[in-house]
Scaffold this motif. Structure first.
Motif, PDB file in Angstrom:
ATOM      1  N   HIS A  46       0.834  -1.196   0.000  1.00 32.26           N
ATOM      2  CA  HIS A  46       0.000   0.000   0.000  1.00 32.26           C
ATOM      3  C   HIS A  46       0.870   1.248   0.000  1.00 32.26           C
ATOM      4  CE1 HIS A  46      -2.338   3.246   1.991  1.00 32.26           C
ATOM      5  NE2 HIS A  46      -3.312   2.792   1.222  1.00 32.26           N
ATOM      6  N   ARG A  47       1.929   1.212   0.781  1.00 30.48           N
ATOM      7  CA  ARG A  47       2.846   2.338   0.825  1.00 30.48           C
ATOM      8  C   ARG A  47       3.482   2.591  -0.537  1.00 30.48           C
ATOM      9  NH1 ARG A  47       8.005   2.445   4.909  1.00 30.48           N
ATOM     10  NH2 ARG A  47       9.096   4.234   4.029  1.00 30.48           N
ATOM     11  N   THR A  50       0.812   4.124  -3.017  1.00 27.67           N
ATOM     12  CA  THR A  50       0.508   5.528  -2.766  1.00 27.67           C
ATOM     13  C   THR A  50       1.685   6.429  -3.150  1.00 27.67           C
ATOM     14  OG1 THR A  50       1.212   5.229  -0.450  1.00 27.67           O
ATOM     15  CG2 THR A  50      -1.138   5.030  -0.935  1.00 27.67           C
ATOM     16  N   GLU A  53       1.625   6.862  -6.922  1.00 25.58           N
ATOM     17  CA  GLU A  53       0.574   7.818  -7.277  1.00 25.58           C
ATOM     18  C   GLU A  53       1.050   9.243  -7.045  1.00 25.58           C
ATOM     19  OE1 GLU A  53      -3.811   6.247  -6.632  1.00 25.58           O
ATOM     20  OE2 GLU A  53      -2.646   6.077  -4.815  1.00 25.58           O
ATOM     21  N   ARG A  54       1.720   9.476  -5.930  1.00 24.04           N
ATOM     22  CA  ARG A  54       2.184  10.818  -5.613  1.00 24.04           C
ATOM     23  C   ARG A  54       3.261  11.280  -6.590  1.00 24.04           C
ATOM     24  NH1 ARG A  54       4.956  10.657  -0.299  1.00 24.04           N
ATOM     25  NH2 ARG A  54       6.809  10.299  -1.573  1.00 24.04           N
ATOM     26  N   SER A  59      -3.934   9.360 -10.119  1.00 23.57           N
ATOM     27  CA  SER A  59      -4.569   8.406  -9.224  1.00 23.57           C
ATOM     28  C   SER A  59      -4.830   7.077  -9.924  1.00 23.57           C
ATOM     29  CB  SER A  59      -5.893   8.978  -8.708  1.00 23.57           C
ATOM     30  OG  SER A  59      -6.617   8.008  -7.986  1.00 23.57           O
ATOM     31  N   SER A  61      -7.181   5.025  -8.611  1.00 22.73           N
ATOM     32  CA  SER A  61      -8.426   4.575  -7.991  1.00 22.73           C
ATOM     33  C   SER A  61      -9.384   3.935  -8.983  1.00 22.73           C
ATOM     34  CB  SER A  61      -9.121   5.756  -7.293  1.00 22.73           C
ATOM     35  OG  SER A  61      -9.395   6.786  -8.216  1.00 22.73           O
ATOM     36  N   SER A 123      -0.730   5.750   9.784  1.00 26.91           N
ATOM     37  CA  SER A 123      -1.509   6.820   9.154  1.00 26.91           C
ATOM     38  C   SER A 123      -2.058   7.829  10.148  1.00 26.91           C
ATOM     39  CB  SER A 123      -2.674   6.225   8.353  1.00 26.91           C
ATOM     40  OG  SER A 123      -3.646   5.674   9.232  1.00 26.91           O
ATOM     41  N   TYR A 246      -5.584  -0.946  -3.233  1.00 29.26           N
ATOM     42  CA  TYR A 246      -4.689  -0.138  -2.396  1.00 29.26           C
ATOM     43  C   TYR A 246      -4.721   1.325  -2.815  1.00 29.26           C
ATOM     44  CZ  TYR A 246      -2.519  -4.354  -0.461  1.00 29.26           C
ATOM     45  OH  TYR A 246      -2.276  -5.539   0.192  1.00 29.26           O
ATOM     46  N   ALA A 247      -4.927   1.575  -4.114  1.00 33.47           N
ATOM     47  CA  ALA A 247      -5.001   2.951  -4.602  1.00 33.47           C
ATOM     48  C   ALA A 247      -6.344   3.592  -4.280  1.00 33.47           C
ATOM     49  CB  ALA A 247      -4.764   2.991  -6.117  1.00 33.47           C
ATOM     50  N   ASP A 312     -11.146  10.912   4.216  1.00 31.59           N
ATOM     51  CA  ASP A 312     -10.865  11.269   2.828  1.00 31.59           C
ATOM     52  C   ASP A 312     -12.085  11.836   2.125  1.00 31.59           C
ATOM     53  OD1 ASP A 312      -8.288  10.458   3.180  1.00 31.59           O
ATOM     54  OD2 ASP A 312      -8.556   8.480   2.244  1.00 31.59           O
TER      55      ASP A 312
END
Length: 372
Positions: A46-47, A50, A53-54, A59, A61, A123, A246-247, A312
């Motif tokens: 997951h880390r 993300t 994505e950054r 994204s 998603s 988180s 995860y996204a 979120d």
């Protein structure tokens, strides 16, 4: 329902017999070890997702693009998570070699508890009362299922007809989920990816069990080879859905769906096609349905009330980060915060936690970039 003394004695004898079975005594610890690897692997993956994505500014998603997947291979955190998930699979397959499918498969639910504590520490999204109730429903429902299954689970050789039935059902399921993904890709969220991955992994676990038993019986024929190919394809597609999940959502929500949907699908196959609980009384099947429904209800409740999902969506203000500011008096901390506060005292720095807070450019306080 009132049980007679003889019926209670029979259940007691079955319970003692179940735990005298050396296969179950070996399979259960292996499955639990796999759950630990799964928890850490999910957090690391997951880390990695993300961060990709950054860095790309896009994204995933609505489903990760091919460019996302390539960049994931260059993220050490994602690679470490993948290795851990590989170890989890090895433990799971080893457990399946020793114990019945409907006993081993549900034990992955323990990963939800570990992942929830990890994610809360990393988180800063502390569990709320509603999310803890949902997690309790997931884990409690699955573990009651295991307790009942351990009494009545039996193993029988899988015939060619049964294996063909499983493969046909897998093909139908894969076509349905692929069609829905193509048609509704812009509108689907984490729950779709979680359910799709869980269903596919339920078939993967079943096929893996069949292959293991056929290899042990030295019956590796063309149908077994087809089974291996189908297993690999389903695992790859399921892995894609997991990365997309995860996204779209927090790691403990993803693990919750997988550890509930996956075993329920595998168990349904084991009960209906493989007949692993043949001869069990009617109350056993009723109990399976009730506790399974409770576990699924827990997943949907967690998807609605998970603090990170709610935060979120900006439905409520919530403290972010491991060292967030003071809590808004209009939204006081709940008693459930004591859970993660207690964990933070015992385990202040989980191994997947960043050593320093990062800015939006991915650099720490010293100006060095984070490569993980």
């Amino acid at each position: 329902m009132v049980w007679t003394a003889d019926e209670l004695g029979d259940v007691g004898d079955q319970l003692v017999g179940a735990f005298q079975n050396p296969g179950i005594l070996i399979g259960i610890p292996l499955a639990l070890l796999g759950a630990v690897f799964m928890s850490f692997g999910a957090q690391y993956q997951h880390r990695g997702v993300t961060k990709v994505e950054r860095l790309t500014g896009s994204s995933g998603s609505n489903g990760l693009e091919f460019s996302h997947l390539l960049k994931l291979l260059a993220r050490p955190s994602w690679v470490i998570g993948t290795i851990m998930l590989g170890l989890a699979i090895v433990c799971q397959l080893s457990a399946l070699a020793f114990a019945p499918l409907i006993v081993v498969q549900p034990l992955g639910a323990i990963a939800l508890v570990i992942t929830t504590l990890l994610n809360a520490q990393i988180s800063g999204h502390k569990p709320t009362k509603r999310s803890l109730i949902a997690i309790g429903a997931c884990v409690g429902g699955i573990f009651v299922f295991v307790a009942i299954a351990a009494l009545f689970a039996t193993e029988k050789p899988v015939s060619d007809a049964e294996l063909i039935t499983i493969l046909v059902l897998l093909a139908v399921v894969a076509i349905v989920f692929t069609g829905l993904w193509i048609w509704l890709r812009s509108r689907i969220g984490a729950l779709f990816y979680i359910i799709a991955a869980g269903v596919l992994y339920g078939f993967v676990a079943t096929l893996a069990k069949v292959v293991i038993e056929r290899i042990k019986a030295e019956e590796f024929d063309w149908l077994t080879l087809v089974c291996v190919i189908a297993l690999i394809i389903a695992a790859i597609v399921g892995a894609y859905f997991v990365q997309s999940a995860y996204a779209s959502g927090p790691p403990d929500l993803v693990v919750a769906g997988l550890t509930v949907v996956d075993p329920i699908v595998a168990i349904i196959i084991g009960l209906t096609i493989l007949q692993e609980a043949a001869g069990a009384p009617l109350w056993v099947f009723i109990s399976f349905g009730v506790v399974g429904a409770i576990a699924v209800w827990g997943v949907f409740q967690l998807a609605r009330h998970h603090p990170q999902v709610v935060s979120d969506s900006q439905e409520i203000p919530i403290e972010r980060g491991s060292h967030g500011g003071p809590v808004d008096a209009a939204h006081p901390r709940t008693g459930s915060i004591k859970v993660t506060e207690a964990v933070s005292k015992v385990w202040p720095e989980p191994p997947v936690k960043d050593r320093a807070d990062k800015d939006s450019a991915g650099r720490d306080a010293t100006g060095k970039s984070d490569d993980r």
